[in-house]
Design a protein around this motif. Structure first.
Motif, PDB file in Angstrom:
ATOM      1  N   GLY A 231       0.820  -1.203   0.000  1.00 31.48           N
ATOM      2  CA  GLY A 231       0.000   0.000   0.000  1.00 31.48           C
ATOM      3  C   GLY A 231       0.851   1.248   0.000  1.00 31.48           C
TER       4      GLY A 231
ATOM      5  N   GLY B 268      -5.637   0.675  -6.542  1.00 41.34           N
ATOM      6  CA  GLY B 268      -4.737  -0.135  -7.346  1.00 41.34           C
ATOM      7  C   GLY B 268      -4.332   0.527  -8.645  1.00 41.34           C
TER       8      GLY B 268
ATOM      9  N   SER C  54      -3.326   2.493  -2.572  1.00 44.39           N
ATOM     10  CA  SER C  54      -3.778   1.418  -1.700  1.00 44.39           C
ATOM     11  C   SER C  54      -4.776   0.462  -2.367  1.00 44.39           C
ATOM     12  N   PHE C  55      -4.499  -0.842  -2.306  1.00 45.53           N
ATOM     13  CA  PHE C  55      -5.386  -1.830  -2.926  1.00 45.53           C
ATOM     14  C   PHE C  55      -5.416  -3.092  -2.069  1.00 45.53           C
ATOM     15  N   SER C  56      -6.599  -3.485  -1.641  1.00 46.82           N
ATOM     16  CA  SER C  56      -6.758  -4.670  -0.795  1.00 46.82           C
ATOM     17  C   SER C  56      -8.124  -5.282  -1.032  1.00 46.82           C
TER      18      SER C  56
ATOM     19  N   ALA D 177      -5.889  -0.233   4.105  1.00 44.95           N
ATOM     20  CA  ALA D 177      -5.801  -1.690   4.200  1.00 44.95           C
ATOM     21  C   ALA D 177      -6.159  -2.150   5.608  1.00 44.95           C
TER      22      ALA D 177
ATOM     23  N   THR E  49      -3.649  -8.663  -0.718  1.00 38.88           N
ATOM     24  CA  THR E  49      -3.427  -8.044  -2.022  1.00 38.88           C
ATOM     25  C   THR E  49      -3.042  -9.127  -3.011  1.00 38.88           C
TER      26      THR E  49
END
Length: 822
Positions: free
Chosen positions: A93, A222, A257-259, A357, A806
């Motif tokens: 992230g 993302g 940030s990507f989760s 996240a 992720t």
């Protein structure tokens, strides 16, 4: 290994070999051979501070060429994992990248602990893993050194070093080059460079890049939006001296940030007590982000025992607004039998980012400043001995304001930390007999570190958290996403919820105590004038023997060291240094008139006082969820690497890289607070207690001994093929294909089997067309043909026992154009 792997191997082989008939026919018709017609090309490296062929360097090293970096679309550190089997780099992230080599690394994200792998940009050690973006353009090569670098590299190189080396100005040359690509997800990548021969003794090189793509996840996270600029001036001051000055700037923007929510663990009870956990998967795919309506609804349905209610929703909007810049110089002076080199450097980073996240929002504003100076001499002693001696100084100052808003807990942290590191090093290689050389190297390192800070912690409770059944507070507001403790206090004052320094449930009613009333506990933690002095002598002993000009064997024993540091965690305020002992034996060979290259290396590593960084509880009363580093014990890693390249015809190159890695935590124990059921883990747990700061604290001892090391697949296999097809006398097609297989691996410190990535296969292919002189080219490419989205990171949301993760990038494809002038 799976059928998928063998199918992909076959696909790569077919793609690489399909044009062979055409190539042979063209060759028989008298067309010009390819540039590699003279055999496999050597790559010159400077990993030992001297120029030498990678094939003649008696060290564990993987080298990635500039062409391969472009072909694999490497724009961030984690992209290197696609190329180097021993390397695992993940993005956690925002600007934070985590590095592992052969299972050794450190998941460091905060500013008061150091990474376990040394990242060096243009000869300068980068102290923060958050400052490694924006450097992957106009490069000469990337060198990945495997194993401890306890002699020539000064800071925190327990598991290895990554050297990112830009292309340098060329005196007497005026040229330009440009590479651009466009693909799905509106992916745009462009980089260019201009080399100006200003005079017979000076040159300037200007280069830059821009990379962006749309979000990979359906909640708008993302994405990527970065650019960088670099300027270099090279001067020949005299026949015996040259100077290069370089400056660079990079900016990271976008959402970042990507989760994805993976599931939750529910504790089970019977008449005899706790019986274990049941994992409840979400069945969300890797495209589903935690801010999507489906994810928000799922998270909102989870009951938060501590708050006595459900209905938690993430309100934070992630973003990146991070800037990096630096200036450095390199002065080389010929002093007769050797060269004296002086490398001063200064760098800064300004971070402003928020990621979500597993949290409502984690926001950081940080200023990093580092200064370094290296002075070294490399030369000969007679005709039998080579020597490198030098000194190194590194100074880092960090000032941070950050908070981690977690719905029922938020620490507002303000701190300053500093490091001063000094080192003296030397290496002597002596040719004892023709072709037989012995090497002894050593380094003394002294690290002085300091830390001052305040963590103003607020914890939300619905009465006594130990009540069974739990208390209910259906209208109690979760901790809001606000930037300061003052705003949080005002919020709860308006809501009529008291903010207190002593838990209400421990007070008698006449003192305002209550077993059911909601309240916010303020539990500040101050760490003042903490200091650490760590010093260590590390060394390397090695031998090498050349059977012939194209074959050699080597063996070495070396030690590595990673300094201790701090944690903003009560009862765990500091941690000790870690060390690594490494044995290596290998052979490097060229056969068949320089058309076959076979390198094999075996290694055995022993890790002591290993440091692990992860989210967990501190040992306060009550405990606080923090990201901390602690020493967890010993580990053993051993295995082998094999690298094969075969120039089957002047127009056909085939190859394979294979790594086998056995890893084991010989001892891996840590402690978490006892708040009822043990933590969700497959490791052994047993209740115990410790005296922390004068108070007895109930704990669980968690014992993960015998588990495989994190980020350590047993098998990592890369296959590649390249076929050149001449078109007439002046043009050519170049068909390339590569595939990577990785077996299952542990990535979760809890070692839950439902969060362990299985084996995966990723295949890539490209077709390029252009003239024989490579002045321009047009390439169609596709990466991750099978759209294999391997799970790459996992963490736990502790207040609801939920897990987030992720995934690696999806299938991407597009067109790339390149041009060189003149």
């Amino acid at each position: 290994m799976s059928t998928r792997f063998f199918l992909t191997v076959s696909a790569v082989a077919v793609l690489a070999a399909a044009p062979l008939g055409a190539a042979r026919a063209a060759d028989e018709a008298g067309s010009s051979p390819s540039d590699q017609g003279g055999g496999i090309t050597d790559i010159v490296v400077t990993a030992q501070h001297v120029e030498e062929s990678a094939q003649r360097a008696a060290i564990a090293i993987d080298v990635v060429s500039a062409e391969e970096l472009v072909r694999q679309a490497v724009s961030r550190p984690e992209d290197l994992s696609k190329i180097v089997p021993a390397l695992s780099i993940t993005n956690n992230g925002g600007p934070y990248s985590v590095f592992f080599v052969r299972g050794v690394g450190n998941s460091t994200l905060n500013a008061y602990s150091d990474p376990g792998i040394a990242f060096n940009y243009d000869g300068v050690y980068i102290g923060r893993p958050s400052s490694t973006s924006g450097t992957f353009y106009d490069l000469e090569r990337v060198e990945v050194l495997k194993g401890p670098q306890g002699t020539l590299y000064g800071r925190n190189a327990t598991g290895g070093a990554i050297n990112v080396i830009p292309r340098r100005p060329q005196i007497g040359e005026t040229s330009a080059e440009f590479i651009a690509s466009y693909g799905n997800y509106n992916a745009l990548s462009a980089q260019g460079a201009v080399n100006l021969g200003v005079s017979d003794s000076a040159a300037v090189r200007l280069s830059g890049n821009y990379v962006s793509h749309d979000p990979y996840l359906d909640d708008g996270t993302g994405d990527l939006d970065e650019f960088g600029l670099r300027a270099q001036l090279a001067l020949e001051l005299s026949p015996a001296a040259d100077l290069r000055i370089a400056a660079d700037y990079a900016h990271q923007g976008g959402v970042g940030s990507f989760s994805t929510y993976l599931g939750s663990a529910t504790p089970n009870f019977s008449m005899s007590g706790f019986t274990g956990y049941t994992f409840n998967p979400t069945d969300f795919g890797p495209k589903n982000g935690i801010l999507s309506p489906e994810s928000q609804a799922w998270a909102g349905s989870l009951f938060v025992r501590q708050a006595g209610r459900a209905g938690r929703f993430t309100s934070g909007v992630p973003y990146n607004d991070n800037d990096y810049w630096g200036i450095s110089a390199e002065l080389n002076v010929d002093v007769g039998a050797g060269t004296l080199s002086v490398l001063p450097a200064y760098r800064e980073a300004d971070l402003d980012n928020l990621f979500t996240a597993g949290m409502n929002g984690a926001k950081t504003r940080e200023k990093d400043k580092q200064t370094s100076l290296e002075v070294r001499y490399a030369g000969n002693i007679g005709d039998k001995a080579d020597i490198v001696v030098g000194g190194y100084y590194f100074s880092e100052r960090i000032k941070t304001n950050t908070y981690f808003s977690q719905f029922t807990l938020v620490p507002y942290q303000d701190f300053e930390t500093g490091t001063d590191s000094y080192a003296a090093f030397g290496k002597l290689t002596y040719e004892l007999a023709p072709g037989f050389k012995l090497t002894a190297a050593g380094r003394y390192t002294w690290d002085k570190k300091k830390f001052d800070g305040v963590s103003d912690v607020y914890i939300l409770f619905c009465g006594n958290p130990g009540a069974n059944p739990p208390n209910l507070c259906p209208t109690l507001p979760f901790i809001p996403l606000v930037d300061s403790a003052a705003e949080l206090r005002d919020f709860y004052a308006d809501a009529g919820i008291p903010v207190v320094n002593v838990p209400l449930y421990v007070l008698p009613p006449m003192a305002g105590g209550s077993q059911t009333a909601p309240f916010v506990l303020n539990a500040p933690l101050t760490i003042s004038d903490q200091k650490l002095d760590n010093e260590k002598f590390t060394y390397r002993l090695a031998a090498e023997y050349e059977f012939s000009p194209t074959s050699m064997v080597y063996a070495s024993y070396e030690t590595g060291y990673h300094s201790g540091g701090f944690a903003f965690a009560k009862g765990l305020e500091t941690y000790d240094p870690e060390t690594l002992d490494a044995w290596t034996i290998g052979t490097k060979n060229r056969f068949a008139n320089n058309t076959v290259q076979l390198n094999i290396e075996g290694f055995y590593w022993k890790y002591h006082d290993q440091q692990i960084s992860q989210f967990g509880y501190d040992l306060g009363t009550p405990p606080t969820t923090v990201f901390l580093t602690r020493n967890i014990g010993q580990a053993t890693m051993y295995g082998f690497d094999a690298d094969l390249q075969w120039l089957a015809t002047p127009n056909t190159m085939l190859g394979a890289n294979i790594q086998y890695l056995h890893s084991n935590y010989d001892s891996f124990t840590y402690y978490v607070p006892n708040q009822g059921p043990p933590p969700p883990t497959t490791c052994g747990t047993s209740p115990t207690s410790q005296v922390i700061n004068g108070s007895t604290v109930s704990l669980y001892e968690v014992d993960c001994s015998g588990k495989s090391a994190l980020n350590s697949p047993k098998w990592s296999i890369n296959l590649f093929g390249e076929q050149t097809i001449p078109v007439g006398d002046d043009y050519k097609f170049v068909v390339q294909a590569n595939g990577r297989y990785r077996s299952a691996a542990e990535i979760d410190g809890s070692f839950n089997p439902y969060l362990k990535p299985g084996e995966s296969v990723v295949a890539n292919a490209s077709v390029a067309f252009g003239p024989e002189d490579d002045k321009w080219s047009v390439t169609a490419f596709v990466n991750n043909i099978g759209n294999d989205r391997r799970l790459s990171t996992v963490s736990m949301v502790t207040n609801v026992n939920a897990f987030i993760g992720t995934f690696e990038p999806p299938r991407t494809y597009g067109v790339r154009v390149a041009m060189k002038l003149p």
